[in-house]
Motif scaffolding. Structure first.
Motif, PDB file in Angstrom:
ATOM      1  N   GLY A  25     -42.770  20.809  58.892  1.00  0.00           N
ATOM      2  CA  GLY A  25     -44.041  20.370  59.447  1.00  0.00           C
ATOM      3  C   GLY A  25     -43.939  19.316  60.530  1.00  0.00           C
ATOM      4  O   GLY A  25     -44.847  18.507  60.695  1.00  0.00           O
ATOM      5  N   GLY A  26     -42.839  19.312  61.265  1.00  0.00           N
ATOM      6  CA  GLY A  26     -42.672  18.369  62.367  1.00  0.00           C
ATOM      7  C   GLY A  26     -41.382  17.582  62.249  1.00  0.00           C
ATOM      8  O   GLY A  26     -40.735  17.560  61.198  1.00  0.00           O
ATOM      9  N   GLN A  27     -41.028  16.932  63.353  1.00  0.00           N
ATOM     10  CA  GLN A  27     -39.769  16.178  63.381  1.00  0.00           C
ATOM     11  C   GLN A  27     -39.775  15.000  62.411  1.00  0.00           C
ATOM     12  O   GLN A  27     -38.778  14.750  61.736  1.00  0.00           O
ATOM     13  CB  GLN A  27     -39.492  15.672  64.795  1.00  0.00           C
ATOM     14  CG  GLN A  27     -39.069  16.754  65.754  1.00  0.00           C
ATOM     15  CD  GLN A  27     -38.655  16.208  67.095  1.00  0.00           C
ATOM     16  OE1 GLN A  27     -38.538  14.993  67.290  1.00  0.00           O
ATOM     17  NE2 GLN A  27     -38.427  17.093  68.052  1.00  0.00           N
ATOM     18  N   ARG A  28     -40.880  14.273  62.345  1.00  0.00           N
ATOM     19  CA  ARG A  28     -40.940  13.102  61.466  1.00  0.00           C
ATOM     20  C   ARG A  28     -40.780  13.515  60.009  1.00  0.00           C
ATOM     21  O   ARG A  28     -40.009  12.924  59.249  1.00  0.00           O
ATOM     22  CB  ARG A  28     -42.256  12.343  61.665  1.00  0.00           C
ATOM     23  CG  ARG A  28     -42.349  11.067  60.835  1.00  0.00           C
ATOM     24  CD  ARG A  28     -43.691  10.368  60.992  1.00  0.00           C
ATOM     25  NE  ARG A  28     -44.831  11.214  60.676  1.00  0.00           N
ATOM     26  CZ  ARG A  28     -45.232  11.504  59.426  1.00  0.00           C
ATOM     27  NH1 ARG A  28     -44.579  11.032  58.393  1.00  0.00           N
ATOM     28  NH2 ARG A  28     -46.278  12.277  59.221  1.00  0.00           N
ATOM     29  N   LYS A  29     -41.496  14.567  59.602  1.00  0.00           N
ATOM     30  CA  LYS A  29     -41.416  15.023  58.211  1.00  0.00           C
ATOM     31  C   LYS A  29     -40.037  15.607  57.890  1.00  0.00           C
ATOM     32  O   LYS A  29     -39.536  15.448  56.780  1.00  0.00           O
ATOM     33  CB  LYS A  29     -42.510  16.039  57.935  1.00  0.00           C
ATOM     34  CG  LYS A  29     -43.893  15.419  57.900  1.00  0.00           C
ATOM     35  CD  LYS A  29     -44.946  16.452  57.589  1.00  0.00           C
ATOM     36  CE  LYS A  29     -46.325  15.821  57.544  1.00  0.00           C
ATOM     37  NZ  LYS A  29     -47.371  16.811  57.244  1.00  0.00           N
ATOM     38  N   LEU A  34     -34.908  14.788  54.973  1.00  0.00           N
ATOM     39  CA  LEU A  34     -33.450  14.870  54.997  1.00  0.00           C
ATOM     40  C   LEU A  34     -32.758  13.516  55.032  1.00  0.00           C
ATOM     41  O   LEU A  34     -31.535  13.437  55.103  1.00  0.00           O
ATOM     42  CB  LEU A  34     -32.995  15.722  56.187  1.00  0.00           C
ATOM     43  CG  LEU A  34     -33.520  17.162  56.176  1.00  0.00           C
ATOM     44  CD1 LEU A  34     -33.046  17.900  57.407  1.00  0.00           C
ATOM     45  CD2 LEU A  34     -33.111  17.875  54.905  1.00  0.00           C
ATOM     46  N   GLY A  35     -33.540  12.447  54.991  1.00  0.00           N
ATOM     47  CA  GLY A  35     -32.957  11.109  54.931  1.00  0.00           C
ATOM     48  C   GLY A  35     -32.338  10.640  56.232  1.00  0.00           C
ATOM     49  O   GLY A  35     -31.343   9.903  56.220  1.00  0.00           O
ATOM     50  N   VAL A  36     -32.897  11.088  57.356  1.00  0.00           N
ATOM     51  CA  VAL A  36     -32.439  10.628  58.665  1.00  0.00           C
ATOM     52  C   VAL A  36     -33.640  10.107  59.443  1.00  0.00           C
ATOM     53  O   VAL A  36     -34.771  10.187  58.969  1.00  0.00           O
ATOM     54  CB  VAL A  36     -31.729  11.761  59.456  1.00  0.00           C
ATOM     55  CG1 VAL A  36     -30.479  12.219  58.734  1.00  0.00           C
ATOM     56  CG2 VAL A  36     -32.658  12.931  59.713  1.00  0.00           C
ATOM     57  N   LYS A  37     -33.407   9.599  60.647  1.00  0.00           N
ATOM     58  CA  LYS A  37     -34.495   9.101  61.480  1.00  0.00           C
ATOM     59  C   LYS A  37     -34.935  10.190  62.456  1.00  0.00           C
ATOM     60  O   LYS A  37     -34.160  11.083  62.799  1.00  0.00           O
ATOM     61  CB  LYS A  37     -34.062   7.846  62.220  1.00  0.00           C
ATOM     62  CG  LYS A  37     -33.767   6.712  61.259  1.00  0.00           C
ATOM     63  CD  LYS A  37     -33.431   5.449  61.966  1.00  0.00           C
ATOM     64  CE  LYS A  37     -33.200   4.373  60.896  1.00  0.00           C
ATOM     65  NZ  LYS A  37     -33.010   3.072  61.461  1.00  0.00           N
ATOM     66  N   GLN A  38     -36.176  10.097  62.916  1.00  0.00           N
ATOM     67  CA  GLN A  38     -36.744  11.113  63.798  1.00  0.00           C
ATOM     68  C   GLN A  38     -35.916  11.330  65.068  1.00  0.00           C
ATOM     69  O   GLN A  38     -35.719  12.482  65.463  1.00  0.00           O
ATOM     70  CB  GLN A  38     -38.206  10.764  64.129  1.00  0.00           C
ATOM     71  CG  GLN A  38     -38.914  11.792  64.990  1.00  0.00           C
ATOM     72  CD  GLN A  38     -38.704  11.565  66.471  1.00  0.00           C
ATOM     73  OE1 GLN A  38     -38.498  10.445  66.917  1.00  0.00           O
ATOM     74  NE2 GLN A  38     -38.723  12.643  67.238  1.00  0.00           N
ATOM     75  N   PRO A  39     -35.390  10.279  65.713  1.00  0.00           N
ATOM     76  CA  PRO A  39     -34.569  10.536  66.900  1.00  0.00           C
ATOM     77  C   PRO A  39     -33.324  11.385  66.616  1.00  0.00           C
ATOM     78  O   PRO A  39     -32.859  12.112  67.474  1.00  0.00           O
ATOM     79  CB  PRO A  39     -34.183   9.133  67.378  1.00  0.00           C
ATOM     80  CG  PRO A  39     -35.269   8.253  66.870  1.00  0.00           C
ATOM     81  CD  PRO A  39     -35.645   8.836  65.531  1.00  0.00           C
TER      82      PRO A  39
END
Length: 85
Positions: A25-29, A34-39
């Motif tokens: 449902g998007g990069q942020r989600k 997955l326990g990582v940051k959006q960038p």
């Protein structure tokens, strides 16, 4: 408890970044799941490396099964029954 997980390159040669992002449902989600940051998610190549596939399989096993639902595992393993036999 330790967990070992092997992804066979002959079984799943690639998965697309857009497919995974759409699933969550998007990069942020995706990043949160997955326990990582959006960038980090933004920087993934279009065809995901095995390190990302392993992260999905380990952190989100149900999502992994859903993402791989269309894979014909028997065919890829070479154990599928041939209908012409």
């Amino acid at each position: 408890m330790a967990c070992a997980f092997i992804i066979d390159t002959a079984i799943l040669p690639f998965m697309k970044k857009e497919t995974v992002i759409a699933h969550f449902g998007g990069q942020r989600k995706t990043a949160e799941a997955l326990g990582v940051k959006q960038p980090t998610v933004c920087a993934w190549p279009d065809l995901l490396p095995y390190s990302v596939l392993g992260r999905i399989a380990v952190h989100q096993p149900i999502a992994w099964r859903l993402l791989c639902a269309g894979v014909d595992w028997a065919y890829l393993r070479g154990t599928a029954k041939n209908s012409t036999e």
